[in-house]
Design an enzyme around this catalytic site. Structure first.
Site, short mmCIF file in Angstrom:
data_model
loop_
_atom_site.label_atom_id
_atom_site.label_comp_id
_atom_site.label_asym_id
_atom_site.label_seq_id
_atom_site.Cartn_x
_atom_site.Cartn_y
_atom_site.Cartn_z
N GLU A 1 10.76 0.30 10.31
CA GLU A 1 11.63 0.85 10.87
C GLU A 1 13.21 2.14 10.28
O GLU A 1 13.82 2.07 10.57
CB GLU A 1 12.79 -0.15 12.25
CG GLU A 1 11.96 -0.76 13.02
CD GLU A 1 12.54 -2.07 13.94
OE1 GLU A 1 12.25 -2.16 14.67
OE2 GLU A 1 12.36 -2.58 12.78
N ASN B 1 0.53 -1.33 -0.06
CA ASN B 1 0.40 0.01 0.09
C ASN B 1 0.65 1.31 0.12
O ASN B 1 1.03 1.42 0.51
CB ASN B 1 -0.87 0.06 1.55
CG ASN B 1 -1.88 0.60 1.19
OD1 ASN B 1 -1.86 1.59 0.62
ND2 ASN B 1 -3.22 0.79 1.93
#
Ligand SMILES: Cc1cc2nc3c(=O)[nH]c(=O)nc-3n(C[C@H](O)[C@H](O)[C@H](O)COP(=O)(O)OP(=O)(O)OC[C@H]3O[C@@H](n4cnc5c(N)ncnc54)[C@H](O)[C@@H]3O)c2cc1C
Ligand code: SF4
Ligand code: FES
Ligand code: FES
Lengths: 330, 713, 169
Positions: free
Chosen positions: B667, B593
């Site tokens: 991260e 996405n």
């Protein structure tokens, strides 16, 4: 938070009567008081809400401003922006939009230090919170602490931005109490810590601040508030400077300078002000020398020597910015 | 504009935007009892006495628990526990802020007041052990991600052969995750069935720890957490408050709600430990590395060895015949640290990428070129092939988008008015953690598709990702897909950490949806699936699948990569830095996405900005406490700090990592930013900052010095 | 003037009156969440440092955690639960959704309340102005650029012009 009893004062007389009782505290915007209640920094038996009193006027008159103690920071700023930029800037760079909508000008002057030891969620050695318990900051973390006017009992600074701007403009605080009304200059409103850092202002517990007067003058327009901080917004000042100038063709005729973040009260730079008279705003070397004159008495702590340098540079910058604003007028 | 970027809007968006999304502390519970903790005020010692009399007498207080009357808990070890010490089990104080009592009362106000009234006195109070006072030791196994030490080749020989050597020490400070949602637990017992609404990144880890603590079979513990208001690592493992709330509910026989205060968030769920890292790089005349040495030491608690694997990225970043990495720990008076976005590489890449910049200056070489020259063909420590290694593509693409080519190399060569302008860059990498997960997909005759997975939504947009995967696999409209998540009654998933959720849960959903599709295809008839179900007389059909990363990727060096370029503006008089723009390009597997992926990278970059410029939790050495336990004292970025951020992705499907080709991104964005900023600050000012954060005092260069007295009173 | 430790107070929230008996020390935030079940308003810090608890009182954005509930008798209080338009997302919420201006969603009710006030105050004149006037709402997920875009878009939708191309800080 201890339980307390609450009442809204219908008028000034009732509010004054209520605070004759030493167990009663005043609440205005509450952005300090509610935190103190939560942290146990304040433990009143009774809380009197003064927000119903008609002390929220913001009057701009030819002879100066009269700012009601209950006027909110966000309401005062736009009114004073054109003629007193230093005041508006000091208000708008403080706290956050939400807090400024709540915070009163009187409460702003009476906020207390952000010393991290004082603000801790538990009681640490802190003479301000527990007299005689010592000052953990004195030989601890001193980065944000004072470089002027501190004592071994307390090295904290006062966090208000607005008070610094007011101090530069020689504003006065209007106080009422059982002994009537009195007027105190902002610079004299605050006390240096000395042996007893618990007493921070000359306001007696049975007195209220009703208004702040700011005299008009040629210097108020050529003024600037410079706040130095690492986060771009929503942070207290590491160092701040309020500067207001009158000048004639770029030659300083009158200078007023106050520093924030460096002492337990707004710190006026008297020597610099005197030394600036007759100096051209283009003469950077002379300006620097004049600024340095006030720093001979600086006494940095182990972790904040950089603030001595920073404050001088900020002062020079604020002076230049303020000066550039007055050029048109002269 | 952002709105033009493709990708599914968050299916849970409306709930979050209207206040309807329930976070743990929002759980409505009848007859709930409020709990408040009393934290230890010393860092090391013994509880001599706890006076609870005043608290017990206070209005509304139902009970006060201390180590003398707290039920004894059994341990399962860490992880899933964040630390090995369990709460209120003995009279030893091991860190400041450790709970020493818990007050239970009818209302929040009464509980909080009760906690204030508990008086603890301490004995054997010793001087806290600070970082730097003690000895650095090799960590005992346990809370270590990866191998703490490793070596290939002969570093000494490599350095002897080098014509240019850079050695420097870099430090990073203690930091706190500071999610906006403080940790919260709402616990209730029905007989020996425990239900816990918890703010956690790992519902199944919480279930495991609670089942162990109360000696229950796992299916007697249900943990619910549909939404979590950020965690960034501090809710990855199970910390004392969760066990305390559950114990209190058992003792009082009433549901208990325990919400940590913001101050308690600084001592209750770990922190990122400071690191001191020493880097040595040697090269030949062409800038090819001949030796790399990276050693890091971090403080941990006195009772657990948490090793921050700061040297991780150095293992695979650059080609070098000799590499030596090692992580040591030092035992200090504090709570056990825990991973924080981004752990390991997030810290280590500050050092490595700063050192690479220093090396580039020493060699008078463009820093991008230096990195390209040291691009390895295979993993330099293991010799394994990379599953994918598009770092050069990232470097070139980001450099071009940023406009790097015109950069004058000399420090202090760019100005704008009074401001010094600097451009800096860094390479980015993050290890790929792949964890197993299960999921169930059900198609209903009413046309709806239900995806079920235990996982919690932390903000990564997982419901949208799972919706997309299920819809694509089954060929149905995303609008007809509903994702049920955040409950241990649903199929077991791993935690939302290590940037692993899309890979793990996503692959499980893909597998389940594929299996379901096969089942549906096997049905008689034609037409849309719901129609076929109806024709077959079925209300619904489902399939459950588990994805295990062991199925693929064996023998591959699997990581994610990127490159970040930043512009800083420095006010040299006032020591202030602002970052008006930055450009980053990432290669992180297939992006499922783009809308939410971009948000994740932006968030990560802002985290990196915080690391570079603002965040530091001072551990007061005399008191052994984190000094400023509030968000006015611990500064994280605000809106005004964050300038324009240009994020792009390089198409890099990696089917060694997962069948979807997806890898982790959560991260990665937070890596390399601080190095790029420090490098840009050097370019702007000529001042090399090796200690984070880049605070005012580090930049107050002597442009002019007024005659100030240096004598102290 | 009578001082009370507890009292009966009528809180008018989103146009609806709620009569509750409360202790004077109860904040508006806890009253909304614990007593009225309006948990959309979040507690991030309970100390005025984050903006998660932003609500409107008398049409102004304020912090519910710094407000004593007892002081708000007769005030008009608006919370996130009252922001929907015709049961669906309002224009600001819509812009947040389209711009992906949130992640975990915890700060989001406060952001939306702040954004609504900011636009009404006339502080959406440029990206820079929006950045500064949204700085009282911390988003640890750091959806800041998307928040700025959403506020600008919503301000445009609400009839204010925004110069979004102005350079960053
Ligand atoms: C997170 C945060 C950040 C902040 N950042 C800044 C900043 O950057 N710069 C800055 O200057 N300030 C900052 N502030 C402080 C804020 O400006 C003050 O909290 C506010 O001005 C206090 O005003 P109030 O009306 O809310 O005071 P209250 O909390 O109501 O009262 C404060 C004190 O003043 C007394 N008092 C109030 N009015 C009167 C009166 N008329 N007569 C006598 N006594 C009175 C009260 O009894 C109490 O002792 C910040 C605050 C917070 C919480
Ligand atoms: S500096 Fe003042 S306020 Fe801070 S700890 Fe010392 S006495 Fe307390
Ligand atoms: S909860 Fe009110 S400002 Fe943080
Ligand atoms: S969306 Fe998570 S804190 Fe803002």
């Amino acid at each position: 938070m201890k339980a307390f009893a609450y009442a809204k004062a219908p008028d000034l007389a009732a509010a004054l009567a209520a605070i004759e009782d030493p167990g009663t505290s005043v609440i205005a915007g509450g952005t300090e008081m509610v935190n103190w209640l939560k942290e146990g920094i304040a433990t009143p038996e009774r809380l009197v809400d003064i927000n119903g009193l008609p002390l929220d006027g913001i009057d701009a008159r030819p002879e100066g401003l009269r700012l009601g103690a209950l006027a909110r920071m966000s309401d005062a700023a736009p009114v004073v922006a054109a003629e007193y930029p230093v005041l508006a800037e000091s208000l708008l760079c403080a706290a956050s939009p939400q807090l400024r909508n709540m915070a009163s000008l009187g409460g702003n002057l009476l906020q207390r230090t952000r010393c991290p030891y004082f603000r801790a969620e538990v009681l640490l050695p802190c003479n301000k919170r527990a007299p005689g318990s010592g000052c953990a900051a004195r030989h601890g973390e001193t980065r944000t602490q004072a470089i002027f006017g501190w004592s071994d009992a307390c090295v904290a600074t006062h966090p208000s931005d607005f008070a610094v701007a007011l101090a530069a403009l020689d504003a006065t605080v209007i106080i009422v109490g059982p002994r009537g009304e009195r007027t105190v200059p902002v610079t004299g409103f605050y006390r240096l810590p000395g042996d007893d850092p618990t007493v921070e202002t000359v306001l007696a517990p049975d007195e209220l601040v009703t208004a702040i007067d700011v005299p008009a003058g040629p210097h108020t327009r050529a003024s600037h508030y410079l706040k130095v901080r690492e986060r771009a917004s929503y942070e207290f000042a590491m160092v701040a400077v309020a500067a207001a100038l009158a000048h004639d063709g770029g030659v300083v005729t009158d200078a007023r300078l106050a520093l924030g973040g460096v002492a337990a009260r707004p710190w006026r730079l008297d020597r610099t002000e005197a030394a600036l008279r007759g100096v051209s705003l283009d003469d950077t070397e002379a300006l620097r020398a004049a600024v340095a004159a006030s720093f001979a008495e600086a006494r940095p702590l182990a972790g904040n020597a950089f603030k001595v340098k920073l404050a001088q540079r900020a002062t020079l910058r604020a002076l230049t910015t303020a000066g550039s604003r007055g050029m048109v007028a002269s | 504009m952002i709105a033009a970027i493709g990708g599914l809007r968050r299916p849970d968006g409306a709930a979050k935007l209207t206040g309807a999304a329930d976070y743990a502390a929002d759980t409505p519970v009848d007859g709930v009892t409020h709990a408040a903790l009393v934290p230890a005020t010393v860092a090391t010692g013994r509880i001599a006495h706890i006076d609870t009399a005043a608290a017990v007498r206070a209005p509304g207080v139902l009970a006060v628990l201390t180590h003398t009357d707290m039920p004894r808990l059994k341990t399962i070890g860490s992880p899933p526990l964040g630390q090995s010490v369990l709460p209120l089990q003995d009279d030893t104080v091991r860190y400041e802020g450790q709970p020493v009592a818990m007050v239970l009362a009818e209302t929040f106000e009464q509980a909080r007041r009760g906690a204030e009234l508990v008086r603890a006195t301490y004995a054997d109070v010793a001087v806290p052990r600070a970082f730097g006072d003690g000895e650095s030791v090799t960590p005992r196994p346990g809370l270590i991600s990866g191998n703490p030490a490793g070596r290939v080749g002969d570093v000494e020989a490599g350095l002897a052969a080098a014509t240019t050597v850079v050695t420097a020490t870099y430090t990073t400070p203690n930091r706190h995750h500071s999610p906006m949602e403080p940790s919260a637990t709402v616990a209730s017992w029905h007989g020996d069935q425990l239900t816990v609404h918890e703010s956690t990144q790992w519902v199944f880890g919480t279930q495991m720890a609670l089942a162990a603590a109360f000696d229950l079979p796992a299916d007697h513990v249900r943990v619910v957490c549909p939404f979590i208001g950020g965690g960034f690592g501090c809710k990855g493992f199970v910390w004392p408050h969760t066990l305390l709330a559950a114990a209190a509910a058992r003792v009082t026989g009433r549901p208990v709600k325990l919400v940590l205060t913001r101050a308690q968030m600084f001592t209750s769920c770990g922190h990122q430990p400071a690191t001191t890292q020493t880097l040595t790089l040697g090269t030949d005349d062409d800038g090819r590395l001949t030796a790399v040495r990276h050693h890091s030491v971090n403080p941990t608690s006195t009772f657990d060895d948490y090793a921050e694997n700061a040297t991780g990225g150095t293992r695979w970043m650059y080609a070098s015949p000799a590499i030596d990495v090692a992580v040591l720990v030092e035992h200090t008076s504090r709570q056990t640290p825990t991973p924080m976005r981004a752990p390991a590489e997030g810290l280590g890449m500050f050092a490595l990428e700063s050192a690479m910049d220093e090396l580039a200056y020493a060699l008078r070489m463009d820093p991008v070129e230096l990195r390209l020259r040291n691009e390895p063909a295979v993993d330099p420590m293991t010799g394994q092939p990379f599953s994918s290694r598009p770092l050069p593509d990232c470097l070139r693409a980001a450099a071009q988008r940023f406009g790097w080519s015109g950069r004058p190399a000399e420090p202090r060569s760019m100005r704008d008015g009074d401001e010094l302008v600097g451009w800096g860059m860094a390479s980015v990498t993050m290890d790929t953690f792949r964890l197993p997960s299960s999921a169930r997909v059900r198609l209903q005759a009413d046309g709806r598709t239900i995806v079920e997975a235990g996982t919690q939504e932390i903000g990564t947009g997982l419901p949208g990702v799972l919706t997309t995967i299920a819809a694509q696999t089954l060929g149905v409209d995303p609008g007809s897909v509903e994702v049920h998540h955040g409950d241990t009654d649903l199929p077991e998933t791993s935690g939302t950490f290590g940037s692993s959720a899309t890979m793990g849960v996503g692959s499980a959903v893909a597998a389940a949806a594929t299996e379901l599709r096969d089942k549906l295809d096997a049905l008689a008839g034609t037409g849309a699936y719901p129609r076929r179900l109806a024709d077959a007389g079925l209300d619904s059909l489902d399939a459950e699948a588990r994805w295990d990363p062991a199925e693929r990727g064996e023998g591959r060096s699997i990581h994610t990569y990127g490159a970040i370029f930043v512009e800083v503006r420095v006010d040299p008089d006032l020591g202030l830095v602002r970052m008006p723009r930055c450009t980053a390009t990432y290669a992180a597997g297939r992006i499922i996405n783009p809308l939410t992926a971009r948000s994740q990278m932006i968030g990560g970059i802002a985290w990196g900005y915080g690391q570079a410029m603002l965040e530091e939790s001072i551990l007061e050495p005399q008191l052994g406490r984190f000094l400023s336990k509030n968000m006015a004292g611990y500064l994280v970025p605000v809106c005004a700090d964050i300038g324009d951020i240009d994020v792009s992705f390089i198409e890099d499907p990696d089917t060694d990592a997962s069948p979807l080709g997806a890898k982790g991104i959560g991260e990665l964005g937070a890596v390399g930013v601080s190095a790029a900023i420090a490098n840009a600050v050097f370019h702007a000012t000529g001042i090399r900052v090796r200690d984070l954060p880049i605070s005012i005092e580090r930049l107050l260069n002597p442009v002019w010095d007024a005659p100030t007295p240096t004598t102290r009173p | 003037m009578r001082f009370d430790e507890e009292s009966e107070v009528t809180l008018r929230v989103n146009g609806e009156d709620h009569v509750i008996h409360l202790e004077s020390r109860m904040t508006l935030l806890d009253a909304l969440r614990d007593r009225l079940g309006l948990t959309g308003t979040k507690k991030g810090c309970d100390g005025g440092e984050c903006g998660a608890c932003t609500v409107h009182v008398g049409g102004r954005r304020v912090l519910a955690c710094m407000t004593l509930a007892v002081s708000l008798a007769d005030a008009d209080i608006a919370t996130i639960e009252g922001m929907a338009v015709d049961g669906g997302l309002g224009p600001i919420q819509r812009a947040f959704l389209d711009n992906d201006a949130f992640q975990c969603g915890y700060c989001t009710p406060g952001q939306v309340m702040s954004a609504a006030a900011l636009i009404a105050e006339g502080h959406a004149g440029s990206a820079r102005e929006i950045r500064e006037w949204m700085s009282g709402n911390i988003c640890r997920c750091a959806a800041y650029p998307q928040i700025v875009a959403a506020v600008a878009e919503a301000a445009g939708a609400l009839g204010r012009t925004v110069n979004v191309t102005e350079p960053a800080p």
